[in-house]
Design a protein around this motif. Structure first.
Motif, PDB file in Angstrom:
ATOM      1  N   THR A  36       8.271   6.256  -5.802  1.00 24.05           N
ATOM      2  CA  THR A  36       9.215   7.033  -6.775  1.00 24.05           C
ATOM      3  C   THR A  36      10.363   7.235  -6.134  1.00 24.05           C
ATOM      4  OG1 THR A  36       7.145   8.178  -7.659  1.00 24.05           O
ATOM      5  CG2 THR A  36       9.539   9.252  -7.724  1.00 24.05           C
ATOM      6  N   TYR A  37      10.479   7.741  -4.965  1.00 20.18           N
ATOM      7  CA  TYR A  37      11.836   7.910  -4.348  1.00 20.18           C
ATOM      8  C   TYR A  37      12.678   6.418  -3.899  1.00 20.18           C
ATOM      9  CZ  TYR A  37       9.996  12.623  -3.553  1.00 20.18           C
ATOM     10  OH  TYR A  37       9.504  13.786  -3.721  1.00 20.18           O
ATOM     11  N   LYS A  38      11.727   5.657  -3.595  1.00 22.22           N
ATOM     12  CA  LYS A  38      12.562   4.410  -3.150  1.00 22.22           C
ATOM     13  C   LYS A  38      13.687   3.839  -4.628  1.00 22.22           C
ATOM     14  CE  LYS A  38      11.364   2.853   0.836  1.00 22.22           C
ATOM     15  NZ  LYS A  38      12.068   2.118   1.663  1.00 22.22           N
ATOM     16  N   LEU A  39      12.683   4.113  -5.819  1.00 22.96           N
ATOM     17  CA  LEU A  39      13.377   3.468  -7.055  1.00 22.96           C
ATOM     18  C   LEU A  39      14.471   4.728  -7.710  1.00 22.96           C
ATOM     19  CD1 LEU A  39      10.509   1.515  -8.570  1.00 22.96           C
ATOM     20  CD2 LEU A  39      12.498   0.811  -7.233  1.00 22.96           C
ATOM     21  N   THR A  49       7.450  12.223  -9.034  1.00 19.44           N
ATOM     22  CA  THR A  49       6.610  11.443  -9.509  1.00 19.44           C
ATOM     23  C   THR A  49       6.166  11.344 -10.877  1.00 19.44           C
ATOM     24  OG1 THR A  49       5.418  11.579  -7.367  1.00 19.44           O
ATOM     25  CG2 THR A  49       4.312  10.505  -8.849  1.00 19.44           C
ATOM     26  N   ALA A  50       6.355  12.700 -11.500  1.00 18.69           N
ATOM     27  CA  ALA A  50       5.963  12.681 -12.852  1.00 18.69           C
ATOM     28  C   ALA A  50       7.019  11.938 -13.796  1.00 18.69           C
ATOM     29  CB  ALA A  50       5.750  14.247 -13.518  1.00 18.69           C
ATOM     30  N   SER A  84       0.890  -1.096   0.011  1.00 12.82           N
ATOM     31  CA  SER A  84      -0.074  -0.103   0.121  1.00 12.82           C
ATOM     32  C   SER A  84       0.680   1.241   0.067  1.00 12.82           C
ATOM     33  CB  SER A  84      -0.931  -0.077   1.251  1.00 12.82           C
ATOM     34  OG  SER A  84      -0.181  -0.224   2.440  1.00 12.82           O
ATOM     35  N   MET A  85       2.214   1.098  -0.182  1.00 15.70           N
ATOM     36  CA  MET A  85       2.992   2.076  -0.335  1.00 15.70           C
ATOM     37  C   MET A  85       2.632   3.190  -1.158  1.00 15.70           C
ATOM     38  SD  MET A  85       7.218   2.123  -1.260  1.00 15.70           S
ATOM     39  CE  MET A  85       7.551   0.791   0.133  1.00 15.70           C
ATOM     40  N   PRO A  86       2.470   4.464  -0.840  1.00 12.18           N
ATOM     41  CA  PRO A  86       2.275   5.670  -1.953  1.00 12.18           C
ATOM     42  C   PRO A  86       2.962   5.625  -3.151  1.00 12.18           C
ATOM     43  CG  PRO A  86       2.243   6.362   0.500  1.00 12.18           C
ATOM     44  CD  PRO A  86       2.652   4.928   0.563  1.00 12.18           C
ATOM     45  N   ILE A  87       2.534   6.048  -4.189  1.00 13.62           N
ATOM     46  CA  ILE A  87       3.348   6.179  -5.308  1.00 13.62           C
ATOM     47  C   ILE A  87       4.462   7.044  -5.292  1.00 13.62           C
ATOM     48  CG2 ILE A  87       3.079   6.768  -7.836  1.00 13.62           C
ATOM     49  CD1 ILE A  87       0.431   5.616  -8.124  1.00 13.62           C
TER      50      ILE A  87
END
Length: 307
Positions: free
Chosen positions: A275-278, A283-284, A268-271
């Motif tokens: 984004t930052y994890k990867l 986000t864009a 359920s990790m927010p997008i």
């Protein structure tokens, strides 16, 4: 002479760093050939560690020395031929030099003057750790005639010098391929036993596990994967592309998408956090990257794959 281990783009650059004469080396075109006797090494000679960005052949008619790559040391003796590629750090030493010809060339030279598909024509150029080969008198005589012709053309420096050298070097490569590597198959080696490929895949998996668990915050680039194996990034890229059929950048992109899908579907990790994890700063950027590779947005993917 500097003490740090250099990364040499050419033999000219390496010899400058080592404080050796460079007047017999043309600094352009990514090719050089010389008889080491003409360099006037102070014997015995021991080089510091260095990493080249070029391929090389050593033709030892009369001389004695040693090359060391990582933990592997190879004696170099009369009538031996030694091939090295732009991979790991190495050192060399000489005890005796009477007639030893060194030829160096980079990937740009090969593709410009021999073939744009150079690694398909001569896949052995990407073989990994290679011992010097002592060859028959007959074969040494054949290649000696070729490298002496190359040397003469190199010294002449005419308008067409490097075109002629390219043709002669191709002859040399074909002869050596037939004598040493007629059945060499880099794809088979990549699937079965290539340490470079296996190490890259293991590091890729580990790094993304560390990213997801928060042990790491920075995404590795090609340079980072190359540094992990003490390889030049161009060499790593060629090895991975030839032996697996996919460039390093594709492996990284595919792994990023795989991890993104897993996080979108199974957490359920927010997008924004994904984004930052990867390793994406916005986000864009992540959404555009994901859509480019999957044809749907991260939001759409989560909706379609969440029970």
């Amino acid at each position: 002479m500097k003490n740090e281990s250099p990364e040499a783009k050419s033999l000219y650059e390496l010899y400058l760093h080592l404080g050796l004469p460079v007047d017999l080396i043309q600094p352009s075109e990514g090719f050089a050939i010389l008889n080491l006797k003409d360099i006037n090494f102070t014997l015995p000679y021991q080089s510091p560690s260095f990493r080249p960005d070029y391929f090389s052949f050593l033709f030892v008619k009369d001389g004695k020395g040693k090359y060391t790559i990582d933990e592997h040391s190879f004696p170099v003796e009369p009538h031996s031929i030694y091939f090295t590629n732009p991979s790991n750090y190495r050192t060399f030493s000489w005890e005796k030099i009477e007639e030893i010809y060194l030829i160096t060339f980079d990937e740009t030279f090969l593709k410009q003057y021999i073939s744009k598909e150079i690694f398909s024509a001569f896949p052995f150029l990407l073989t990994e750790t290679i011992s010097p080969k002592i060859v028959s008198d007959e074969f040494y005589g054949e290649v000696e005639q070729v490298y002496l012709n190359i040397h003469n053309e190199y010294l002449n420096q005419s308008t067409d010098t490097y075109r002629i050298v390219g043709h002669l070097l191709a002859v040399m490569l074909y002869k050596i391929k037939a004598y040493f590597w007629q059945d060499y198959n880099p794809i088979y080696e990549g699937n079965r036993s290539s340490q470079i490929v296996k190490s890259f895949k293991r590091l890729l998996e580990k790094h993304y596990r560390d990213l997801i668990t928060g042990k790491m915050e920075t995404v590795f680039r090609v340079q980072d994967y190359a540094n992990a194996q003490n390889l030049h990034p161009n060499y790593l890229s060629n090895i991975i592309k030839i032996k697996t059929g996919k460039p390093v950048t594709t492996w990284i992109a595919d792994k990023t998408i795989s991890e993104a899908k897993s996080l979108l579907q199974n957490s359920s990790m927010p997008i924004k956090e994904i984004t930052y994890k990867l390793g994406f700063s916005e986000t864009a950027h992540f959404s555009n990257f994901f859509k480019k590779h999957t044809e749907i947005s991260p939001v759409q993917y989560r909706k379609e794959h969440t029970i």
